[in-house]
Design an enzyme around this catalytic site. Structure first.
Site, PDB file in Angstrom:
ATOM      1  N   ASP A 178      -6.564  -0.188 -17.519  1.00  8.77           N
ATOM      2  CA  ASP A 178      -6.855   0.194 -16.122  1.00  8.77           C
ATOM      3  C   ASP A 178      -5.876   1.807 -15.940  1.00  8.77           C
ATOM      4  O   ASP A 178      -5.993   2.449 -15.081  1.00  8.77           O
ATOM      5  CB  ASP A 178      -6.420  -0.743 -14.986  1.00  8.77           C
TER       6      ASP A 178
ATOM      7  N   ASP B 240      -0.967   7.907 -14.571  1.00 11.25           N
ATOM      8  CA  ASP B 240       0.048   6.686 -14.042  1.00 11.25           C
ATOM      9  C   ASP B 240       1.434   6.790 -14.670  1.00 11.25           C
ATOM     10  O   ASP B 240       1.878   6.140 -15.655  1.00 11.25           O
ATOM     11  CB  ASP B 240      -0.530   5.113 -14.206  1.00 11.25           C
TER      12      ASP B 240
ATOM     13  N   ARG C 288      -2.282  13.149  -6.098  1.00 10.87           N
ATOM     14  CA  ARG C 288      -2.743  13.168  -7.451  1.00 10.87           C
ATOM     15  C   ARG C 288      -4.035  14.206  -7.658  1.00 10.87           C
ATOM     16  O   ARG C 288      -5.091  14.000  -7.025  1.00 10.87           O
ATOM     17  CB  ARG C 288      -2.812  12.169  -8.032  1.00 10.87           C
TER      18      ARG C 288
ATOM     19  N   GLY D  78       0.820  -1.237  -0.086  1.00  9.70           N
ATOM     20  CA  GLY D  78      -0.145   0.064   0.035  1.00  9.70           C
ATOM     21  C   GLY D  78       0.985   1.331  -0.116  1.00  9.70           C
ATOM     22  O   GLY D  78       0.316   2.345   0.038  1.00  9.70           O
TER      23      GLY D  78
HETATM   24  P1  AMP Z   1       0.042   0.469 -11.227  1.00 11.84           P
HETATM   25  O1  AMP Z   1       1.309  -0.116 -11.654  1.00 11.84           O
HETATM   26  O2  AMP Z   1       0.500   1.663 -10.290  1.00 11.84           O
HETATM   27  O3  AMP Z   1      -0.875   1.032 -12.094  1.00 11.84           O
HETATM   28  O4  AMP Z   1      -0.726  -0.426 -10.338  1.00 11.84           O
HETATM   29  C1  AMP Z   1      -1.396  -1.772 -10.706  1.00 11.84           C
HETATM   30  C2  AMP Z   1      -2.162  -2.213  -9.700  1.00 11.84           C
HETATM   31  O5  AMP Z   1      -1.228  -2.792  -8.596  1.00 11.84           O
HETATM   32  C3  AMP Z   1      -3.117  -1.421  -9.095  1.00 11.84           C
HETATM   33  O6  AMP Z   1      -4.200  -1.897  -8.765  1.00 11.84           O
HETATM   34  C4  AMP Z   1      -2.365  -0.760  -7.976  1.00 11.84           C
HETATM   35  O7  AMP Z   1      -3.366  -0.178  -6.973  1.00 11.84           O
HETATM   36  C5  AMP Z   1      -1.507  -2.009  -7.250  1.00 11.84           C
HETATM   37  N1  AMP Z   1      -0.378  -1.627  -6.550  1.00 11.84           N
HETATM   38  C6  AMP Z   1       0.692  -1.155  -7.294  1.00 11.84           C
HETATM   39  N2  AMP Z   1       1.499  -1.051  -6.181  1.00 11.84           N
HETATM   40  C7  AMP Z   1       1.085  -1.440  -5.017  1.00 11.84           C
HETATM   41  C8  AMP Z   1       1.549  -1.540  -3.507  1.00 11.84           C
HETATM   42  N3  AMP Z   1       2.548  -1.196  -3.268  1.00 11.84           N
HETATM   43  N4  AMP Z   1       0.606  -2.049  -2.726  1.00 11.84           N
HETATM   44  C9  AMP Z   1      -0.670  -2.287  -3.176  1.00 11.84           C
HETATM   45  N5  AMP Z   1      -1.141  -2.438  -4.350  1.00 11.84           N
HETATM   46  C10 AMP Z   1      -0.056  -1.857  -5.163  1.00 11.84           C
HETATM   47 MG    MG Z   2      -2.396   1.817 -12.643  1.00 15.06          MG
END
Ligand code: AMP
Ligand code: MG
Length: 475
Positions: A245, A255, A168, A118
């Site tokens: 997404d 992102d 953001r 998180g």
């Molecule tokens: P992103 O690569 O930031 O687009 O994230 C892809 C997915 O992974 C999304 O659902 C994010 O919320 C989740 N996610 C990425 N990093 C973390 C993290 N450190 N803890 C929890 N969820 C994560």
């Molecule tokens: Mg994302």
């Protein structure tokens, strides 16, 4: 400033109501003054920004939520993603009347976290700030960054890294994947609610009472996406992870994980370590956008009345129509970059790009040099193929040269957030835990079309042409 919670009001199916997890020692690292002014924050919030934008204190009116969404990641469908480390605090109305989301990222676990902690490390947090603000100044539709707050906590990312929370600001966080989420579940009631919410928020000229509104909505999203991708191609931006997404319904770039900038022109340029097949390479971005729009179209099918084959044919036509619309917008943009005032064909553009690729020339620098050819009336100031330059010059000289020059200067940045500089600034920030280098860099990036005192420090090309440069999904 008082937050509203219109997304929260859509109901439980859309979200999890969850508080951010407080951090140990919040300290304000970067603060976006001009954005704060647009949001009319007020002095009480500004003087306690570290507390509010770490999640340790709650903003007036806020009901923090994590949003549910699905998404195609590298072509494979994941029915359940969602904000695993982000909290939407609520929405604020800007002076101009538009609504924006205020979201914390790195603010703790939610039910969508899967195995993640998180949290967000300091370097990806600062990257998001630098890249999004650079893109904003370049004139590209994008989410923005209000703040980076360090947490005083260490995270484990292979090595130990200082943690941070990013704030953001976005027109909304509705993604193609949000539509896919409800469509895949067969939750048509929520899908309808989402469509109407998205229309009201982003495309208010569409008539909510019209049964055909899903078609009009799709057309509007397509137009926004085309506009944004053409800007990416204009400035040499490589998003790196165009999963559904990570594609907004508003059209804003979102992102800034494994993103990077193009150096030497080559359509197959890719820097993301996980993009082994080059799915999201520079030159594929338009067709991936089209692919993503097809996924949006599919998810809208249950909302459209009428005989199924006819509905699908209608959606297909819209998706196929992207090719021509995009090409027209792309060619116009390229003609503008080349200062061609009323080009009848795209031969000069095509030849130019072929030459850049063949001669391994830097994308941004080549356009700057061409504008110098005009401003200094000297063809020796460019490395671009001499024969092509003569042809181009003869066309330019048929019109108003000064007007061409102005058009070029408006469309060609003289400084972009080059990969080696971004990395070096991030490293300096992480090592020193001081923001000085980032502030200096941000000042330059905030006026990418105008040379200021420090601009020259950041214009140099990467020495090794970024040959071994790699980016990572910023966790
Ligand atoms: P992103 O690569 O930031 O687009 O994230 C892809 C997915 O992974 C999304 O659902 C994010 O919320 C989740 N996610 C990425 N990093 C973390 C993290 N450190 N803890 C929890 N969820 C994560
Ligand atoms: Mg994302």
């Amino acid at each position: 400033m008082k937050l509203e919670n219109t997304y929260y009001q859509l109901g439980e199916a859309f979200l999890q109501e969850i508080e951010p997890t407080p951090v140990l020692q919040p300290e304000l690292f970067l603060w976006n003054d001009s954005l704060a002014r647009e949001l009319t924050m007020g002095s009480e919030i500004e003087s306690n920004a570290a507390l509010f934008f770490s999640g340790n204190e709650k903003l007036n009116g806020s009901i923090p939520i994590a949003l549910a969404y699905a998404g195609h990641q590298f072509g494979g469908f994941n029915p359940q993603l969602g904000d695993g480390r982000a909290h939407l605090l609520g929405e604020v109305q800007l002076q101009g009347g538009d609504w924006v989301d205020i979201q914390l990222k790195g603010s703790g676990q939610t039910k969508f976290s899967r195995r993640g902690d998180g949290r967000c490390a300091i370097k990806p947090a600062i990257r998001e700030y630098i890249m999004s603000e650079a893109m904003f100044a370049l004139g590209v539709p994008t989410t923005r960054t209000l703040a980076v707050v360090t947490t005083g906590e260490e995270l484990y990312r292979g090595l130990s890294e200082p943690g941070a929370v990013v704030t953001r600001v976005a027109k909304s966080h509705i993604r193609v994947g949000t539509f896919q989420y409800f469509s895949a579940k067969g939750d048509i009631e929520s899908l309808t609610k989402l469509l109407d919410y998205a229309i009201e928020r982003h495309y208010p000229s569409i008539d909510l009472l019209n049964d055909d509104r899903a078609f009009t909505f799709l057309d509007a999203v397509i137009d926004s996406q085309i506009k944004t991708i053409v800007h990416w191609m204009r400035v040499g931006f490589i998003h790196g992870v165009m999963n559904t997404d990570n594609m907004t319904i508003s059209g804003e770039t979102i992102d800034y994980g494994p993103c990077a900038m193009l150096g030497n022109y080559h359509p197959e340029t890719v820097f993301s370590s996980i993009d082994e097949n080059g799915r999201y390479c520079f030159g594929n971005q338009p067709s991936i956008m089209q692919w993503n729009m097809a996924r949006l179209a599919e998810s809208l099918i249950p909302l459209i009345k009428g005989e199924k084959d006819g509905v699908i044919k209608s959606l297909e036509d819209r998706i196929l129509g992207i090719t021509e619309k995009y090409l027209a917008a792309f060619n116009q943009m390229m003609n503008d970059k080349l200062g061609l005032l009323d080009s009848k064909d795209n031969r000069l553009v095509d030849q130019f790009l072929t030459l850049l690729q063949k001669d391994k020339l830097d994308y941004t620098q080549s356009f700057i040099e061409l504008s110098h050819v005009l401003s200094q009336s000297d063809v020796t100031v460019t490395s671009v193929n001499r024969e092509w330059v003569s042809k181009w010059l003869s066309v330019i000289k048929e019109g108003d040269v000064q007007e061409s020059l102005v058009l070029m200067q408006k469309n060609n940045p003289i400084v972009i957030p080059r990969n080696h500089h971004v990395e070096s600034i991030l490293e300096q920030c992480k090592e020193s835990l001081l923001n000085t280098s980032a502030l200096n860099y941000l000042k330059v990036l905030s006026s990418p079309y105008i040379e200021i005192e420090q601009t020259m420090e950041f214009q140099d090309l990467p020495k090794d042409n970024d040959i071994s440069y790699q980016t990572f999904c910023g966790t």
